[in-house]
Motif scaffolding. Structure first.
Motif, PDB file in Angstrom:
ATOM      1  N   VAL A 138       0.098  -3.365  15.214  1.00 48.66           N
ATOM      2  CA  VAL A 138       1.159  -3.843  16.098  1.00 48.66           C
ATOM      3  C   VAL A 138       0.844  -3.596  17.574  1.00 48.66           C
ATOM      4  CG1 VAL A 138       3.603  -3.613  16.687  1.00 48.66           C
ATOM      5  CG2 VAL A 138       2.885  -3.601  14.292  1.00 48.66           C
ATOM      6  N   ALA A 139       0.282  -2.431  17.895  1.00 52.09           N
ATOM      7  CA  ALA A 139       0.028  -2.076  19.292  1.00 52.09           C
ATOM      8  C   ALA A 139      -1.434  -2.228  19.702  1.00 52.09           C
ATOM      9  CB  ALA A 139       0.482  -0.642  19.564  1.00 52.09           C
ATOM     10  N   GLY A 140      -2.320  -2.455  18.733  1.00 48.60           N
ATOM     11  CA  GLY A 140      -3.726  -2.663  19.049  1.00 48.60           C
ATOM     12  C   GLY A 140      -4.563  -1.409  19.136  1.00 48.60           C
ATOM     13  N   GLU A 141      -3.956  -0.248  18.895  1.00 51.00           N
ATOM     14  CA  GLU A 141      -4.710   1.006  18.913  1.00 51.00           C
ATOM     15  C   GLU A 141      -4.013   2.035  18.024  1.00 51.00           C
ATOM     16  OE1 GLU A 141      -4.777   3.084  22.690  1.00 51.00           O
ATOM     17  OE2 GLU A 141      -2.812   2.298  23.196  1.00 51.00           O
ATOM     18  N   GLU A 142      -4.798   2.958  17.481  1.00 42.25           N
ATOM     19  CA  GLU A 142      -4.221   4.004  16.654  1.00 42.25           C
ATOM     20  C   GLU A 142      -3.410   4.949  17.521  1.00 42.25           C
ATOM     21  OE1 GLU A 142      -6.778   6.088  13.932  1.00 42.25           O
ATOM     22  OE2 GLU A 142      -7.797   4.236  13.349  1.00 42.25           O
ATOM     23  N   GLN A 143      -2.163   5.113  17.140  1.00 41.05           N
ATOM     24  CA  GLN A 143      -1.245   6.013  17.823  1.00 41.05           C
ATOM     25  C   GLN A 143      -0.520   6.844  16.773  1.00 41.05           C
ATOM     26  OE1 GLN A 143       1.340   3.492  20.127  1.00 41.05           O
ATOM     27  NE2 GLN A 143      -0.305   2.754  21.433  1.00 41.05           N
ATOM     28  N   VAL A 201       0.853  -1.183   0.000  1.00 42.08           N
ATOM     29  CA  VAL A 201       0.000   0.000   0.000  1.00 42.08           C
ATOM     30  C   VAL A 201       0.891   1.236   0.000  1.00 42.08           C
ATOM     31  CG1 VAL A 201      -1.600   1.371   1.406  1.00 42.08           C
ATOM     32  CG2 VAL A 201      -1.931  -1.102   1.194  1.00 42.08           C
ATOM     33  N   VAL A 202       0.700   2.110  -0.988  1.00 39.29           N
ATOM     34  CA  VAL A 202       1.458   3.355  -1.054  1.00 39.29           C
ATOM     35  C   VAL A 202       0.513   4.484  -0.667  1.00 39.29           C
ATOM     36  CG1 VAL A 202       2.916   4.833  -2.482  1.00 39.29           C
ATOM     37  CG2 VAL A 202       2.819   2.365  -2.935  1.00 39.29           C
ATOM     38  N   GLY A 203       0.844   5.164   0.426  1.00 36.68           N
ATOM     39  CA  GLY A 203      -0.074   6.159   0.948  1.00 36.68           C
ATOM     40  C   GLY A 203       0.604   7.300   1.676  1.00 36.68           C
ATOM     41  N   HIS A 204      -0.113   7.819   2.680  1.00 36.32           N
ATOM     42  CA  HIS A 204       0.219   9.091   3.311  1.00 36.32           C
ATOM     43  C   HIS A 204       0.296   8.988   4.837  1.00 36.32           C
ATOM     44  CE1 HIS A 204      -0.906  10.964  -0.541  1.00 36.32           C
ATOM     45  NE2 HIS A 204      -1.898  10.093  -0.548  1.00 36.32           N
ATOM     46  N   GLN A 205       0.994   9.947   5.407  1.00 38.63           N
ATOM     47  CA  GLN A 205       0.977  10.185   6.843  1.00 38.63           C
ATOM     48  C   GLN A 205      -0.168  11.147   7.121  1.00 38.63           C
ATOM     49  OE1 GLN A 205       2.725   7.802   8.568  1.00 38.63           O
ATOM     50  NE2 GLN A 205       2.986   9.450  10.019  1.00 38.63           N
ATOM     51  N   PRO A 206      -0.807  11.099   8.256  1.00 41.12           N
ATOM     52  CA  PRO A 206      -0.493  10.238   9.391  1.00 41.12           C
ATOM     53  C   PRO A 206      -1.157   8.863   9.317  1.00 41.12           C
ATOM     54  CG  PRO A 206      -2.234  11.728  10.039  1.00 41.12           C
ATOM     55  CD  PRO A 206      -1.864  12.079   8.602  1.00 41.12           C
ATOM     56  N   THR A 207      -1.948   8.619   8.271  1.00 39.41           N
ATOM     57  CA  THR A 207      -2.769   7.407   8.235  1.00 39.41           C
ATOM     58  C   THR A 207      -1.939   6.131   8.240  1.00 39.41           C
ATOM     59  OG1 THR A 207      -4.331   8.704   6.928  1.00 39.41           O
ATOM     60  CG2 THR A 207      -4.787   6.372   7.170  1.00 39.41           C
ATOM     61  N   LEU A 208      -0.833   6.091   7.493  1.00 41.19           N
ATOM     62  CA  LEU A 208      -0.030   4.864   7.503  1.00 41.19           C
ATOM     63  C   LEU A 208       0.519   4.573   8.890  1.00 41.19           C
ATOM     64  CD1 LEU A 208       1.919   5.055   4.121  1.00 41.19           C
ATOM     65  CD2 LEU A 208      -0.183   3.799   4.648  1.00 41.19           C
ATOM     66  N   GLY A 209       0.881   5.599   9.622  1.00 42.36           N
ATOM     67  CA  GLY A 209       1.323   5.415  11.014  1.00 42.36           C
ATOM     68  C   GLY A 209       0.209   4.870  11.886  1.00 42.36           C
TER      69      GLY A 209
END
Length: 155
Positions: free
Chosen positions: A114-119, A99-107
């Motif tokens: 990996v962490a189970g929540e959007e950070q 997937v080629v995309g943008h910040q902050p969404t890819l983060g």
């Protein structure tokens, strides 16, 4: 399934009246995209499904791969983490999806998996975050397979 998140390479800032989606890569961005594309082409499976935001800078980034790809509105600059995961087919799709995309969404996508929540995880321009989900004796937990910046490729 394996999901590779590739943030577009460095783009122009754009002048007054320039639509965000029309911003193009800088020369540095083109070099970043080429370097990462060379690395990815050495290791991506032939049947990798490739999705890109329709924004010019993401299309120019993915074009460096020289492979077929599909633009998807679900990956645009206003995308949500859930929308990206749905477009990629996470976690049920077979094989590898880039997937080629943008910040902050890819983060947000990376942290959610990996962490189970959007950070607020920051992916640098031109970098990738490779996440895999494979069943093992510890369960079917996503894990980081690789995180690599364009500045480290081909050193």
């Amino acid at each position: 399934m394996e999901l590779i998140l590739w943030r577009h390479a460095e783009a122009e800032t754009g002048g007054p009246g320039t639509p965000d989606a029309a911003r193009e890569l800088t020369e540095k961005g083109r070099r970043q995209a080429r370097k990462m594309a060379e690395w990815l082409n050495r290791i991506l499976p032939d049947d990798c499904r490739i999705l890109s935001s329709p924004a010019m800078r993401t299309v120019q980034t993915v074009e460096a791969l020289g492979r077929k790809f599909k633009t998807d509105r679900a990956l645009a600059t206003d995308a949500s983490a859930e929308g990206i995961l749905q477009a990629a087919g996470w976690p049920d799709a077979e094989g590898t999806v880039l997937v080629v995309g943008h910040q902050p969404t890819l983060g947000y996508v990376a942290s959610l998996l990996v962490a189970g929540e959007e950070q607020e995880w920051h992916l640098r321009k031109g970098s990738i975050c490779w996440i895999a989900s494979k069943a093992d004796d510890e369960g079917d937990m996503p894990y980081l397979k690789a995180v690599l910046g364009a500045d480290l490729v081909n050193r």
